[in-house]
Enzyme design. Structure first.
Site, PDB file in Angstrom:
ATOM      1  N   GLY A  54       0.767  -1.170  -0.082  1.00 48.44           N
ATOM      2  CA  GLY A  54       0.091  -0.156   0.000  1.00 48.44           C
ATOM      3  C   GLY A  54       0.810   1.252   0.184  1.00 48.44           C
ATOM      4  O   GLY A  54       1.982   1.163   0.353  1.00 48.44           O
ATOM      5  N   CYS A  81       5.112  -6.496   1.630  1.00 48.16           N
ATOM      6  CA  CYS A  81       5.649  -5.091   1.676  1.00 48.16           C
ATOM      7  C   CYS A  81       4.839  -4.147   2.947  1.00 48.16           C
ATOM      8  O   CYS A  81       5.105  -4.569   4.083  1.00 48.16           O
ATOM      9  CB  CYS A  81       5.489  -4.377   0.195  1.00 48.16           C
ATOM     10  SG  CYS A  81       6.112  -2.866  -0.012  1.00 48.16           S
ATOM     11  N   TYR A  82       4.012  -3.295   2.572  1.00 51.81           N
ATOM     12  CA  TYR A  82       3.285  -2.569   3.493  1.00 51.81           C
ATOM     13  C   TYR A  82       2.521  -3.758   4.573  1.00 51.81           C
ATOM     14  O   TYR A  82       2.609  -3.450   5.700  1.00 51.81           O
ATOM     15  CB  TYR A  82       2.015  -1.752   2.955  1.00 51.81           C
ATOM     16  CG  TYR A  82       1.158  -1.190   3.990  1.00 51.81           C
ATOM     17  CD1 TYR A  82       1.580   0.236   4.529  1.00 51.81           C
ATOM     18  CD2 TYR A  82      -0.038  -1.708   4.493  1.00 51.81           C
ATOM     19  CE1 TYR A  82       0.896   0.879   5.337  1.00 51.81           C
ATOM     20  CE2 TYR A  82      -0.825  -1.044   5.298  1.00 51.81           C
ATOM     21  CZ  TYR A  82      -0.630   0.357   5.623  1.00 51.81           C
ATOM     22  OH  TYR A  82      -1.604   0.861   6.485  1.00 51.81           O
ATOM     23  N   HIS A 166       8.064  -7.927  -3.331  1.00 55.46           N
ATOM     24  CA  HIS A 166       6.943  -8.377  -4.168  1.00 55.46           C
ATOM     25  C   HIS A 166       7.027  -9.916  -4.880  1.00 55.46           C
ATOM     26  O   HIS A 166       7.649  -9.739  -6.218  1.00 55.46           O
ATOM     27  CB  HIS A 166       6.452  -7.451  -5.120  1.00 55.46           C
ATOM     28  CG  HIS A 166       5.962  -6.139  -4.575  1.00 55.46           C
ATOM     29  ND1 HIS A 166       4.796  -5.903  -3.797  1.00 55.46           N
ATOM     30  CD2 HIS A 166       6.779  -4.964  -3.992  1.00 55.46           C
ATOM     31  CE1 HIS A 166       4.644  -4.876  -3.442  1.00 55.46           C
ATOM     32  NE2 HIS A 166       5.602  -4.209  -3.382  1.00 55.46           N
ATOM     33  N   GLU A 168       4.791 -11.637  -6.004  1.00 52.74           N
ATOM     34  CA  GLU A 168       3.798 -11.766  -7.113  1.00 52.74           C
ATOM     35  C   GLU A 168       4.252 -11.320  -8.124  1.00 52.74           C
ATOM     36  O   GLU A 168       3.467 -11.494  -9.460  1.00 52.74           O
ATOM     37  CB  GLU A 168       2.606 -11.006  -6.500  1.00 52.74           C
ATOM     38  CG  GLU A 168       2.662  -9.551  -6.572  1.00 52.74           C
ATOM     39  CD  GLU A 168       3.072  -8.905  -5.139  1.00 52.74           C
ATOM     40  OE1 GLU A 168       4.162  -9.724  -4.579  1.00 52.74           O
ATOM     41  OE2 GLU A 168       2.812  -7.751  -4.934  1.00 52.74           O
ATOM     42  N   ASP A 224      -7.768  -7.097 -25.448  1.00 47.18           N
ATOM     43  CA  ASP A 224      -9.089  -7.480 -24.652  1.00 47.18           C
ATOM     44  C   ASP A 224     -10.217  -7.012 -25.167  1.00 47.18           C
ATOM     45  O   ASP A 224     -11.225  -7.980 -24.714  1.00 47.18           O
ATOM     46  CB  ASP A 224      -8.654  -6.183 -23.484  1.00 47.18           C
ATOM     47  CG  ASP A 224      -7.177  -6.266 -22.764  1.00 47.18           C
ATOM     48  OD1 ASP A 224      -6.771  -7.130 -22.789  1.00 47.18           O
ATOM     49  OD2 ASP A 224      -6.829  -5.140 -22.425  1.00 47.18           O
ATOM     50  N   LYS A 363      -3.717  -9.532 -18.116  1.00 52.58           N
ATOM     51  CA  LYS A 363      -3.440  -9.832 -19.546  1.00 52.58           C
ATOM     52  C   LYS A 363      -3.236 -11.190 -19.951  1.00 52.58           C
ATOM     53  O   LYS A 363      -3.738 -11.823 -20.853  1.00 52.58           O
ATOM     54  CB  LYS A 363      -2.165  -9.047 -19.784  1.00 52.58           C
ATOM     55  CG  LYS A 363      -2.017  -8.869 -21.212  1.00 52.58           C
ATOM     56  CD  LYS A 363      -3.138  -7.851 -21.950  1.00 52.58           C
ATOM     57  CE  LYS A 363      -2.856  -6.762 -22.651  1.00 52.58           C
ATOM     58  NZ  LYS A 363      -3.929  -5.901 -22.911  1.00 52.58           N
TER      59      LYS A 363
END
Ligand code: XMP
Length: 505
Positions: A54, A81-82, A166, A168, A224, A363
């Site tokens: 965040g 992280c946060y 991170h 992810e 998309d 994506k």
């Protein structure tokens, strides 16, 4: 019902990426507000909880915090992280703000006991933080460090884990493995979720919303909106009209190419040539966010007019995907840029509702869905192209002359890269508003600089700049400066994301 992991949101840019990574590891995930009560979590009974990053500092009274009881539920928690800073702050540790943060790929060295990280040697991880944990709470062990901070920690007894980086994002080496270990080794997940029923669920929902009415799809020809068209034509065949608005900010030959592909399909395809009105709409505008907002609004006005011509179509469908939403702000998150189809939408819309069946997907998930729906791989693997098009690849005011320049420069870059076997995930040219002196023949020139951008990414939420071979860069630069008279100089952008974004505006 399959097992669930809750992703609690504290405004992190990557919350959907966390949720997607969990889903791609065959575990169902749901995002909830960070302040959900521990009682509600108990009722939902997830096998694990992930706290996102965040933009705030945990030391601020006003910054979002989770229910402290969450840490007593004996459900494994991973703070990212946060999220890690919050765990440490709330359980008696200390978090401090540094003068300089860590942004981009940083070398992380695991401790002798690397615990959940399960790695033995140093690895590169994506960092994006200013605050860091300076003292761990009692019972916690540091499992990794960088030169500047504690990079990971854990308290196995309480099943609480934290990573400052991170995992992810694809930029973190072995990040997916770390999440897999958390899910399977710590939370005891059994991997009972697949994406197979996504299409069925969406088809049912679209039919339920649209009923016997008609829907208008904003078709740009990109991945998309094409996947969205395939999904809608499966759900409501015969009730769909696809509008392609040529705003004049397309790349070389693109408008005709899109018409060539889609007009043949059974989609009620309509092309609207609106080049002049879009250029007039942003005449004199230099601020990127204003450009995006005005273009977004003009799109909607064109769709409304087309809907009226077709006898008032009540539903507007868009191929909005998750990164469009997260970068446009929302929840505790900061607005990075207003994507034309989200933050660029006007308040007063004449449509009854907007349908966005891909809005929870990234994506790579959209691409997988497109393949499942039978779209050709050439279409499914197209590079992203922003809705506002070349208008946000021209710094400052957009003019017809500048559009010509950037179109030609971009075509040269693409032509040279398209010949290669290994191509970056996205590449394009940007026309900067910096003029520099040059010499052509025996004459002095004073013309704009073109910047080249090429990035390697899978999720388009983070990226590494692609180290293109010098010989190729040299060739592209010589071609641009010799074939386009109004360019003085070519530079190559070597910024990754973060701290840069992919697009310049
Ligand atoms: P940024 O510049 O935000 O871009 O790092 C991430 C990815 O999103 C694309 N992009 C957009 N796509 N509408 C879109 O449909 C937009 O307004 C928009 N802005 C950026 C960008 O090309 C990159 O792939």
């Amino acid at each position: 019902m399959s097992q669930l992991v809750l992703v609690l949101d504290f405004g992190g840019q990557y919350k959907e990426l966390i949720a997607t990574t969990v889903r791609s590891l065959s575990v169902r995930s749901e995002i909830r507000q960070g302040d959900i009560s521990a009682d509600e979590v108990k009722r939902i009974s997830p096998v694990g909880i992930i706290l996102t990053g965040g933009p705030n500092s945990v030391n601020l009274q006003t910054s979002p915090k989770c229910d402290p009881e969450l840490f007593n539920l004996n459900i494994p928690v991973l703070g990212i992280c946060y999220g890690m800073q919050m765990i440490c702050h709330m359980l008696g540790g200390e978090v401090v703000s540094a003068d300089a943060g860590e942004y981009g790929c940083v070398l992380v060295t695991p401790s002798e006991y690397s615990g959940m990280l399960g790695v033995s040697g140093p690895f590169n991880a994506l960092m994006s933080h200013r605050d860091s944990v300076s003292r761990l709470p009692d019972g916690f062990t540091a499992t990794a460090y960088t030169d500047n901070c504690i990079a990971a920690c854990q308290n196995t007894e309480r099943r609480l884990y934290g990573v400052q980086f991170h995992p992810e994002t694809k930029s973190t080496d072995g990040g997916r493995e770390i999440i897999r270990r958390f899910l399977y080794d710590i939370c005891g997940a059994c991997g009972d979720y697949t994406l197979d029923d996504y299409i069925d669920i969406q088809v049912k929902q679209i039919r339920h919303i649209v009923g016997n009415n008609r829907a208008l799809l904003a078709l740009s020809g990109g991945v998309d909106s094409s996947v969205c068209a395939a999904l809608l034509s499966k759900a409501i065949p015969g009730q769909l009209t696809c509008i392609f608005v040529d705003h004049g900010f397309m790349r070389q030959g693109e408008g005709d190419e899109i018409q060539g592909v889609f007009a043949k399909k059974n989609l009620n395809f309509i092309r609207v040539n609106a080049q002049d009105r879009f250029l007039a709409k942003i005449k004199g505008v230099t601020d990127p966010e204003t450009k995006r907002r005005l273009i977004g609004e003009e799109f909607i006005r064109v769709f409304e007019e087309e809907s009226a011509k077709q006898g008032d179509i009540p539903f507007l469908a868009q191929g909005t995907i998750y990164p469009d939403i997260v970068e446009s702000g929302g929840g505790y998150g900061a607005t990075i840029k207003s994507h034309h189809n989200v933050g660029g939408l006007p308040d007063n819309l004449s449509f009854t509702a907007i349908i966005e069946p891909l809005s929870g997907l990234f994506k790579d998930e959209v691409r997988r869905l497109g393949k499942k729906l039978g779209l050709p791989s050439k279409l499914v693997n197209r590079q992203p192209f922003p809705g506002p098009g070349l208008a946000i690849r021209i710094m400052g005011e957009v003019t017809a002359k500048k559009l010509d320049t950037i179109r030609n420069a971009d075509a040269i870059l693409r032509e040279e890269l398209d010949r290669r076997k290994n191509r970056p995930d996205q590449y394009f040219a940007v026309l900067t508003d910096t003029l520099t002196v040059g010499v052509k023949g025996d004459d002095r020139t004073y013309d704009p600089v073109v910047a080249l951008r090429a990035v390697t990414t899978g999720d388009f939420m983070t990226c590494q700049y692609t180290p293109l071979p010098h010989r190729l860069l040299h060739r592209v630069s010589s071609r641009i400066t010799s074939e386009i008279s109004s360019v003085s100089r070519v530079v190559y952008d070597i910024t990754s994301k973060p701290p840069g974004t992919v697009e310049w505006e």
